[in-house]
Design a protein around this motif. Structure first.
Motif, mmCIF file in Angstrom:
data_model
loop_
_atom_site.group_PDB
_atom_site.id
_atom_site.type_symbol
_atom_site.label_atom_id
_atom_site.label_comp_id
_atom_site.label_asym_id
_atom_site.label_seq_id
_atom_site.Cartn_x
_atom_site.Cartn_y
_atom_site.Cartn_z
ATOM 1 N N THR A 73 83.073 44.814 -15.079
ATOM 2 C CA THR A 73 83.947 45.791 -14.453
ATOM 3 C C THR A 73 85.045 45.066 -13.678
ATOM 4 N N GLN A 90 83.557 43.472 -10.598
ATOM 5 C CA GLN A 90 82.836 42.223 -10.863
ATOM 6 C C GLN A 90 83.802 41.069 -11.086
ATOM 7 N N GLY A 111 77.178 44.666 -10.444
ATOM 8 C CA GLY A 111 77.856 45.899 -10.827
ATOM 9 C C GLY A 111 77.233 47.141 -10.251
ATOM 10 N N SER A 148 80.733 48.890 -6.055
ATOM 11 C CA SER A 148 82.092 48.396 -6.257
ATOM 12 C C SER A 148 82.547 47.582 -5.050
#
Length: 286
Positions: free
Chosen positions: A89, A92, A159, A162
Motif C-alpha cells: 500500500t 507501507q 499494512g 495507515s
C-alpha cells in the motif's frame, strides 16, 4: 554446500515479513529447484534474499551469495528489489522509504557535499518522489519511524493501519502507544490508500466521469477512517483519564502514608513518656 551464517541487514528488515503461505511456497520451490537467484550481501549481512537464505538453511540446500557492488547505493537497491516483488500500500511504501533512508552508510563522507560519494539525508519532497506519495504522507511516516513504538511501527509495516492513523497514535507518549493502538481496535483495520494524500491535486474533467464509482468508494473509506480515528482519540482520552486516576490514587496513598507515619511517631512519643513516668514512680516508691 551451505554458506556461512549470516544475519539479516536492517535495510531489508524494514520491509513487511513474508506471510506463512508465501513462506511455505518459497520453501517448496527451493526444495524442488533450489535457489535460482543468489542472495546479496552487504557489510557481511543479507541485504536481499533473506527468506531464500532461511529456506535454504532449513532444507540444508546450497545457497549462492554475491556481494553488493561498491558503486551501488544499498538503500536504492533494497527499495528497488523489494518493491518489484511485493504489492504494498502507499502507507507501507512511505514507511519503508522513510525507514530505509534513516540509515546512512557509515563509510560514506557527509561533511563536504562536493566530495565524491558524499551522502546527505534526503528531504521530505525527495523521499515523497521516491515513494510516489505526498509530502505530508512522508512526514507522517518519518514521525512514525522516529517516535513510534515497535508495535505501532509493526502495524504500519504489515499494512494493518495507515500512516495517517499511526501518526496520530505516535503523538501519545511511547509507553502508551501500544495500549492506544489496541484500545482503538486499529489492529483489526486495514490500511487504506485513501489515507495518503495525492502527490498532485488536479481538477475532475469529463474523462474522470467513469471513475465516479471509484471516487465514491474512496469517499466512503475516508469517512470510515475518520470514524476509526475518533475511536483512537476516544481511547487516548480513556488512557489519559486512567493515568490521571492512578495519579490521584498515588497522591492519596502518599498522604495516608504520611499520616500513618505521624501517628506512629505520636505513639512512640507516648510510649517514651509513659516509661519515663513509670521509672519516676518506681524510683519514688523505692
Amino acid at each position: 554446500m551451505m554458506p556461512g551464517t549470516f544475519e539479516q541487514h536492517e535495510l531489508s528488515a524494514a520491509f513487511p515479513a513474508m506471510s506463512d503461505e508465501a513462506r511455505l511456497a518459497l520453501r517448496d520451490s527451493v526444495e524442488d529447484i533450489g535457489i535460482q537467484n543468489a542472495v546479496v550481501l552487504f557489510e557481511g549481512k543479507v541485504i536481499d534474499g533473506w527468506h531464500r537464505y532461511c529456506a535454504a538453511r532449513e532444507l540444508g540446500a546450497n545457497c549462492p551469495t554475491v556481494e553488493l557492488p561498491a558503486d551501488v547505493d544499498p538503500r536504492a537497491f533494497v527499495l528497488a528489489q523489494n518493491r518489484a516483488r511485493r504489492h504494498l500500500t502507499a502507507s507501507q511504501v512511505a514507511f519503508v522509504v522513510a525507514a530505509v533512508h534513516e540509515w546512512v552508510p557509515a563509510h560514506r563522507p557527509v561533511a563536504d557535499k562536493s566530495a565524491p560519494g558524499a551522502d546527505f539525508p534526503k528531504t521530505a519532497p525527495e523521499l515523497a518522489e521516491i515513494a510516489g506519495v505526498g509530502v505530508r504522507t512522508i512526514e507522517r511516516a518519518k514521525a512514525i519511524v522516529r517516535d513510534g513504538a515497535p508495535e505501532v511501527q509493526a502495524a504500519v509495516q504489515s499494512g494493518e493501519v495507515s500512516v495517517k492513523q499511526a501518526a496520530e497514535i505516535v503523538k501519545c507518549p511511547k509507553p502508551d502507544q501500544a495500549a492506544v493502538l489496541k484500545a482503538a481496535g486499529a489492529l483489526k483495520g486495514k490500511a487504506r490508500t485513501s489515507d495518503d494524500e495525492p502527490q498532485q491535486e488536479r481538477a475532475i474533467d469529463a474523462e474522470d466521469v467513469p471513475q465516479a464509482a471509484d471516487l465514491a468508494r474512496e469517499l466512503a473509506e475516508a469517512v470510515a477512517d475518520n470514524e476509526s480515528m475518533s475511536r483512537v482519540f476516544e481511547a487516548n482520552d480513556q488512557v489519559a483519564a486512567a493515568m490521571a486516576e492512578a495519579k490521584r490514587f498515588r497522591e492519596e496513598n502518599r498522604v495516608l502514608n504520611e499520616r500513618i507515619h505521624g501517628l506512629q511517631n505520636e505513639v512512640n512519643a507516648a510510649r517514651r513518656q509513659a516509661k519515663y513516668w513509670q521509672r519516676r514512680a518506681e524510683g519514688g516508691a523505692a
